[in-house]
Write a protein that holds these residues in place. Structure first.
Motif, mmCIF file in Angstrom:
data_model
loop_
_atom_site.group_PDB
_atom_site.id
_atom_site.type_symbol
_atom_site.label_atom_id
_atom_site.label_comp_id
_atom_site.label_asym_id
_atom_site.label_seq_id
_atom_site.Cartn_x
_atom_site.Cartn_y
_atom_site.Cartn_z
ATOM 1 N N LEU A 139 0.833 -1.204 0.000
ATOM 2 C CA LEU A 139 0.000 0.000 0.000
ATOM 3 C C LEU A 139 0.868 1.256 0.000
ATOM 4 C CD1 LEU A 139 -2.788 -1.055 2.527
ATOM 5 C CD2 LEU A 139 -3.161 -0.349 0.156
ATOM 6 N N TRP A 140 1.927 1.235 0.789
ATOM 7 C CA TRP A 140 2.858 2.376 0.843
ATOM 8 C C TRP A 140 3.453 2.643 -0.532
ATOM 9 C CZ3 TRP A 140 4.874 5.920 4.395
ATOM 10 C CH2 TRP A 140 6.054 6.561 4.014
ATOM 11 N N LYS A 141 3.887 1.576 -1.185
ATOM 12 C CA LYS A 141 4.468 1.729 -2.520
ATOM 13 C C LYS A 141 3.441 2.311 -3.495
ATOM 14 C CE LYS A 141 7.810 -2.078 -2.112
ATOM 15 N NZ LYS A 141 8.161 -3.449 -2.591
ATOM 16 N N ALA A 142 2.211 1.817 -3.435
ATOM 17 C CA ALA A 142 1.165 2.312 -4.338
ATOM 18 C C ALA A 142 0.880 3.786 -4.086
ATOM 19 C CB ALA A 142 -0.113 1.489 -4.147
ATOM 20 N N VAL A 143 0.811 4.170 -2.812
ATOM 21 C CA VAL A 143 0.565 5.568 -2.457
ATOM 22 C C VAL A 143 1.715 6.446 -2.937
ATOM 23 C CG1 VAL A 143 0.466 7.165 -0.497
ATOM 24 C CG2 VAL A 143 -0.972 5.123 -0.517
ATOM 25 N N THR A 144 2.937 5.983 -2.740
ATOM 26 C CA THR A 144 4.118 6.750 -3.150
ATOM 27 C C THR A 144 4.123 6.984 -4.663
ATOM 28 O OG1 THR A 144 5.405 5.843 -1.311
ATOM 29 C CG2 THR A 144 6.638 6.807 -3.130
ATOM 30 N N ARG A 233 -4.986 5.784 -0.605
ATOM 31 C CA ARG A 233 -4.861 5.300 -1.990
ATOM 32 C C ARG A 233 -6.156 5.560 -2.770
ATOM 33 N NH1 ARG A 233 -4.160 -1.029 -3.172
ATOM 34 N NH2 ARG A 233 -6.209 -0.942 -2.196
ATOM 35 N N ALA A 234 -7.302 5.336 -2.133
ATOM 36 C CA ALA A 234 -8.581 5.564 -2.811
ATOM 37 C C ALA A 234 -8.747 7.028 -3.196
ATOM 38 C CB ALA A 234 -9.729 5.120 -1.905
ATOM 39 N N ARG A 235 -8.372 7.941 -2.294
ATOM 40 C CA ARG A 235 -8.472 9.367 -2.607
ATOM 41 C C ARG A 235 -7.542 9.750 -3.745
ATOM 42 N NH1 ARG A 235 -8.774 9.983 3.139
ATOM 43 N NH2 ARG A 235 -6.567 10.528 3.248
#
Length: 298
Positions: A139-144, A233-235
């Motif tokens: 999730l961190w990677k996706a957000v980054t 991530r959704a936002r």
């Protein structure tokens, strides 16, 4: 047993500005209380606490909550200046700090000439389980990645719109926290690394949620971080979609004589009814409906 810290200088911060273990931040210090706390920190190995404050209107000032914050180390100081309310320049300091350990306030020892308190360290362990740790990392990677694609800072701005220059990295957080939490790492190195990553990941969640996350440990911490990162991530995905729609709308406006612009200005109804008279442009019509429906509350 948790280690007690007899008297530690304190920076009182908004709950949305509290640091998380493994994160760095630059702070411009010009208030006499903060400068006094820095002077005291130099005498105690550069340690200073970041504790969230709560406003007490009846007493007309900031009063420390008996809650959870972090212990940070001053790693760099740079001389600077700050203009006061009279336009006069006065000396100040820009300090870089690294948050290392969660602490709980046991007792407030005083507010003048700077805030100081007796603290108790919160153990790093227990940490989240392996599955939660893996999902948090993904999730961190996706957000980054999404933040970079959208040109956004790594840490969201606070509710009042202030930029946040907090820097945290899940890959380096365990090494940064090892020095200050050596006992935990020796007890269970793998679990300690998972806990370190979960705490550092709080830097990417909504600022107003960080203080709550600092109070959690083990599976509760892992679940909280995953839930918060999923929302972030959704936002970001929604922002990315809207960004794409915006580009399509610009093309539609440029290529169709302003039909889309009139649609937007009328909240959707007028523009869409007019656009319906242009059947050959159905694909653009659909995009406009998706964008304008919220504006007409339908």
């Amino acid at each position: 047993p948790a280690r007690s810290l007899a008297e530690v200088p304190v920076f009182l911060v908004s709950p949305s500005r509290v640091l998380v273990p493994g994160a760095r931040r630059s702070i411009h210090c010009y208030d006499t209380s903060l400068l006094g706390a820095l002077e005291a920190a130099r005498e105690s190995g550069g340690m200073i606490a970041h504790i969230p404050w709560s406003a007490n209107d009846s007493e007309g000032g900031r009063k420390m909550t008996m809650g959870v914050g972090v212990l940070a180390t001053v790693i760099k100081e740079t001389s600077s200046t700050k203009d006061n309310k009279f336009g006069e320049e006065s000396p100040s300091l820009v300090v870089d700090v690294l948050a290392t350990t969660r602490v709980r306030v046991k007792k407030v020892l005083g507010y003048e000439p700077y805030v100081r308190a007796e603290l108790e360290e919160i153990p790093l362990l227990p940490g989240p389980d392996e599955a939660t740790d893996m999902e948090t990392t993904e999730l961190w990677k996706a957000v980054t990645i999404l933040q970079k694609e959208l040109g956004l800072p790594a840490s969201p701005p606070t509710a009042d719109g202030r930029a946040d220059d907090t820097v945290a990295d899940l890959s380096t957080a365990p090494a940064l926290l090892r020095a200050s939490n050596e006992a935990s790492f020796e007890e269970d190195n793998a679990a300690s690394e998972r806990a370190a990553r979960a705490l550092a990941a709080l830097a990417a969640v909504a600022p107003e949620s960080r203080a709550e996350g600092l109070m959690l440990s083990g599976s509760k911490l892992g679940e909280f971080v995953m839930e918060q990162l999923t929302e972030v991530r959704a936002r970001l995905l929604a922002m990315k979609s809207l960004s794409g729609l915006g580009k399509e709308l610009v093309r539609a406006v440029d290529g169709h004589g302003g039909w889309a612009r009139r649609c937007m200005r009328s909240g959707g109804e007028y523009g869409l009814s007019e656009w319906n008279e242009q059947p050959r442009e159905t694909h653009v019509h659909v995009r406009l409906r998706a964008c304008t429906m919220p504006m007409s509350d339908k």
